[in-house]
Design a protein around this motif. Structure first.
Motif, PDB file in Angstrom:
ATOM      1  N   GLN A  85       4.729   0.116   5.497  1.00  0.00           N
ATOM      2  CA  GLN A  85       6.113  -0.246   5.797  1.00  0.00           C
ATOM      3  C   GLN A  85       6.175  -0.913   7.175  1.00  0.00           C
ATOM      4  O   GLN A  85       5.605  -0.403   8.142  1.00  0.00           O
ATOM      5  CB  GLN A  85       7.008   1.000   5.785  1.00  0.00           C
ATOM      6  N   ILE A  86       6.880  -2.058   7.228  1.00  0.00           N
ATOM      7  CA  ILE A  86       7.029  -2.794   8.488  1.00  0.00           C
ATOM      8  C   ILE A  86       8.515  -2.933   8.784  1.00  0.00           C
ATOM      9  O   ILE A  86       9.279  -3.446   7.961  1.00  0.00           O
ATOM     10  CB  ILE A  86       6.350  -4.170   8.403  1.00  0.00           C
ATOM     11  N   GLN A  87       8.938  -2.451   9.949  1.00  0.00           N
ATOM     12  CA  GLN A  87      10.333  -2.500  10.367  1.00  0.00           C
ATOM     13  C   GLN A  87      10.426  -3.222  11.712  1.00  0.00           C
ATOM     14  O   GLN A  87       9.748  -2.841  12.662  1.00  0.00           O
ATOM     15  CB  GLN A  87      10.920  -1.085  10.494  1.00  0.00           C
ATOM     16  N   GLY A  88      11.245  -4.252  11.764  1.00  0.00           N
ATOM     17  CA  GLY A  88      11.395  -4.997  13.007  1.00  0.00           C
ATOM     18  C   GLY A  88      10.095  -5.581  13.514  1.00  0.00           C
ATOM     19  O   GLY A  88       9.877  -5.700  14.722  1.00  0.00           O
ATOM     20  N   GLY A  89       9.205  -5.932  12.588  1.00  0.00           N
ATOM     21  CA  GLY A  89       7.920  -6.504  12.965  1.00  0.00           C
ATOM     22  C   GLY A  89       6.886  -5.487  13.379  1.00  0.00           C
ATOM     23  O   GLY A  89       5.765  -5.862  13.738  1.00  0.00           O
ATOM     24  N   GLN A  90       7.216  -4.186  13.324  1.00  0.00           N
ATOM     25  CA  GLN A  90       6.297  -3.137  13.742  1.00  0.00           C
ATOM     26  C   GLN A  90       5.811  -2.362  12.517  1.00  0.00           C
ATOM     27  O   GLN A  90       6.611  -1.911  11.704  1.00  0.00           O
ATOM     28  CB  GLN A  90       6.965  -2.185  14.730  1.00  0.00           C
ATOM     29  N   ALA A  91       4.496  -2.205  12.421  1.00  0.00           N
ATOM     30  CA  ALA A  91       3.909  -1.467  11.307  1.00  0.00           C
ATOM     31  C   ALA A  91       4.033   0.027  11.531  1.00  0.00           C
ATOM     32  O   ALA A  91       3.919   0.525  12.657  1.00  0.00           O
ATOM     33  CB  ALA A  91       2.442  -1.855  11.133  1.00  0.00           C
ATOM     34  N   SER A  92       4.261   0.759  10.458  1.00  0.00           N
ATOM     35  CA  SER A  92       4.364   2.208  10.529  1.00  0.00           C
ATOM     36  C   SER A  92       3.007   2.805  10.872  1.00  0.00           C
ATOM     37  O   SER A  92       1.985   2.473  10.257  1.00  0.00           O
ATOM     38  CB  SER A  92       4.851   2.770   9.187  1.00  0.00           C
ATOM     39  N   ALA A  93       2.991   3.688  11.863  1.00  0.00           N
ATOM     40  CA  ALA A  93       1.729   4.295  12.289  1.00  0.00           C
ATOM     41  C   ALA A  93       1.143   5.191  11.215  1.00  0.00           C
ATOM     42  O   ALA A  93      -0.066   5.394  11.140  1.00  0.00           O
ATOM     43  CB  ALA A  93       1.940   5.086  13.583  1.00  0.00           C
ATOM     44  N   SER A  94       2.006   5.747  10.358  1.00  0.00           N
ATOM     45  CA  SER A  94       1.530   6.730   9.375  1.00  0.00           C
ATOM     46  C   SER A  94       1.071   6.112   8.065  1.00  0.00           C
ATOM     47  O   SER A  94       0.323   6.741   7.315  1.00  0.00           O
ATOM     48  CB  SER A  94       2.643   7.739   9.087  1.00  0.00           C
ATOM     49  N   SER A  95       1.489   4.891   7.765  1.00  0.00           N
ATOM     50  CA  SER A  95       1.185   4.346   6.439  1.00  0.00           C
ATOM     51  C   SER A  95       0.384   3.052   6.454  1.00  0.00           C
ATOM     52  O   SER A  95       0.051   2.540   5.381  1.00  0.00           O
ATOM     53  CB  SER A  95       2.494   4.103   5.670  1.00  0.00           C
ATOM     54  N   CYS A  96       0.084   2.511   7.610  1.00  0.00           N
ATOM     55  CA  CYS A  96      -0.503   1.170   7.660  1.00  0.00           C
ATOM     56  C   CYS A  96      -1.985   1.137   7.989  1.00  0.00           C
ATOM     57  O   CYS A  96      -2.549   0.068   8.230  1.00  0.00           O
ATOM     58  CB  CYS A  96       0.286   0.299   8.634  1.00  0.00           C
ATOM     59  N   SER A  97      -2.627   2.290   8.019  1.00  0.00           N
ATOM     60  CA  SER A  97      -4.084   2.359   8.170  1.00  0.00           C
ATOM     61  C   SER A  97      -4.600   3.295   7.089  1.00  0.00           C
ATOM     62  O   SER A  97      -4.091   4.410   6.921  1.00  0.00           O
ATOM     63  CB  SER A  97      -4.479   2.875   9.556  1.00  0.00           C
ATOM     64  N   THR A  98      -5.601   2.865   6.350  1.00  0.00           N
ATOM     65  CA  THR A  98      -6.127   3.677   5.262  1.00  0.00           C
ATOM     66  C   THR A  98      -7.617   3.432   5.128  1.00  0.00           C
ATOM     67  O   THR A  98      -8.148   2.426   5.600  1.00  0.00           O
ATOM     68  CB  THR A  98      -5.416   3.344   3.935  1.00  0.00           C
ATOM     69  N   THR A  99      -8.303   4.376   4.490  1.00  0.00           N
ATOM     70  CA  THR A  99      -9.732   4.265   4.220  1.00  0.00           C
ATOM     71  C   THR A  99      -9.941   4.278   2.719  1.00  0.00           C
ATOM     72  O   THR A  99      -9.475   5.186   2.020  1.00  0.00           O
ATOM     73  CB  THR A  99     -10.503   5.416   4.867  1.00  0.00           C
ATOM     74  N   LEU A 100     -10.644   3.279   2.220  1.00  0.00           N
ATOM     75  CA  LEU A 100     -10.941   3.149   0.799  1.00  0.00           C
ATOM     76  C   LEU A 100     -12.439   3.321   0.589  1.00  0.00           C
ATOM     77  O   LEU A 100     -13.253   2.888   1.420  1.00  0.00           O
ATOM     78  CB  LEU A 100     -10.490   1.789   0.282  1.00  0.00           C
TER      79      LEU A 100
END
Length: 333
Positions: A85-100
């Motif tokens: 989720q991106i709000q005001g050009g800022q990525a959410s710290a909790s949902s924008c990094s993941t390991t696959l």
């Protein structure tokens, strides 16, 4: 010597040796020779010398995927088991990094990311590992089996859509402003608008804007604030209405003629002049109205009166005082 065959080698017989012992020795030697002969065609591996290799064992590849925002808008970047989720050009710290994690047996493969703008925003472009995708809605990142630990950084830019203001003018009263008004937004002139018109002004950034109408005639008054603050919502149109009331700036003169006497002796017609304007024909029993006269004194002259006719009363010419918004009357009898 011939491999694989038993060859008897004569041996001198020592005293006391037994023929049976000699035969046992020869038998052992033959077994050894045959054994070595059988190993001549040996191949490594199991199952009678065959080698059934299936390659290296499968292993896992770890992919660290990080998404950053850019711009000032809102949106979402999503993929398989991933949503940022991106709000005001800022990525959410909790949902924008993941390991696959992928098995090497499934590689190479593509990971697809999709950019979805919010209703008030528009997707502009990709960056980082997705830069090659440009402004397309999707991006594909190719995952290979090497290295076994990978990091891919992605940038997604969302910008707020421009908004609009719908300006309405409603002008009532007398002597309306004929050339309309100018519309200013902030410190700039956005365009013109009629005295009674609706116009939309677009490409405005979201937020508050000072909007005014200028060039209003001196006899007209704008109700409410002018300028006024109007909040523009990105991707939407915000309405505002200017109510203008105008008062008269001019007056009128109504002139009548009343002619009496023997019908055979009556004059056919007269002429009438107001101020410095050219005289016009005037009936002997008629009424004419002169409009849009500036406030102040105006001379009214009845001309071309026959010699046998005289005015019963009043001067000729006569002076009439015009008042804005009013009609002054006079009669030549």
């Amino acid at each position: 010597r011939i491999p694989g065959r038993l060859v008897r080698i004569p041996h001198p017989q020592t005293p006391g040796s037994s023929p049976l012992r000699k035969q046992a020795g020869l038998l052992f030697l033959g077994v050894v020779i045959l054994g070595f002969a059988g190993m001549g065609g040996c191949k490594g591996g199991k199952n009678g010398g065959s080698n059934n290799s299936t390659g290296p064992d499968p292993f896992n590849v770890t992919v660290n995927l990080a998404t950053q925002g850019a711009g000032n808008g809102n949106g979402q970047v999503s993929g398989t088991q991933f949503s940022c989720q991106i709000q005001g050009g800022q990525a959410s710290a909790s949902s924008c990094s993941t390991t696959l994690t992928f098995s090497s047996t499934t590689l190479p493969r593509a990971v697809t990311l999709t950019a979805s703008p919010a209703s008030d925003s528009e997707f502009t472009s990709w960056g980082g590992a997705c830069a090659a995708a440009g402004s397309g809605a999707t991006c594909q990142i190719t995952i290979t089996s090497s290295p076994i630990s990978q990091t891919h950084n992605v940038t997604a830019q969302f910008d707020l859509k421009p908004g609009s203001v719908q300006v309405t003018t409603e002008t009532t009263g007398s002597d309306l402003d004929a050339d309309g008004y100018s519309v200013t937004i902030g410190a700039s002139t956005a365009g013109t608008i009629g005295s009674n018109e609706v116009k939309t002004f677009s490409d405005l950034a979201g937020g508050e804007h000072a909007i005014a109408i200028t060039g209003v005639a001196a006899n007209c008054t704008v109700a409410g604030d002018n300028p006024r603050l109007v909040t523009v919502t990105p991707g939407s149109t915000t309405p505002t209405t200017f109510l203008v009331t105008c008062v008269p700036t001019t007056g009128s003169i109504e002139v009548s003629t009343v002619t009496q006497g023997n019908p055979e002796d009556l004059d056919d017609s007269y002429t009438l002049a107001v101020g410095t304007a050219a005289a016009v024909p005037m009936g002997i029993n008629a009424t004419e109205t002169y409009v849009q006269l500036a406030p102040g004194d105006h001379a009214v002259t009845l001309g071309d009166i026959a010699p046998n006719c005289t005015l019963d009363e009043g001067s000729n010419p006569r002076t009439l005082t015009v008042v804005a918004g009013q009609t002054v009357q006079t009669t030549f009898t």
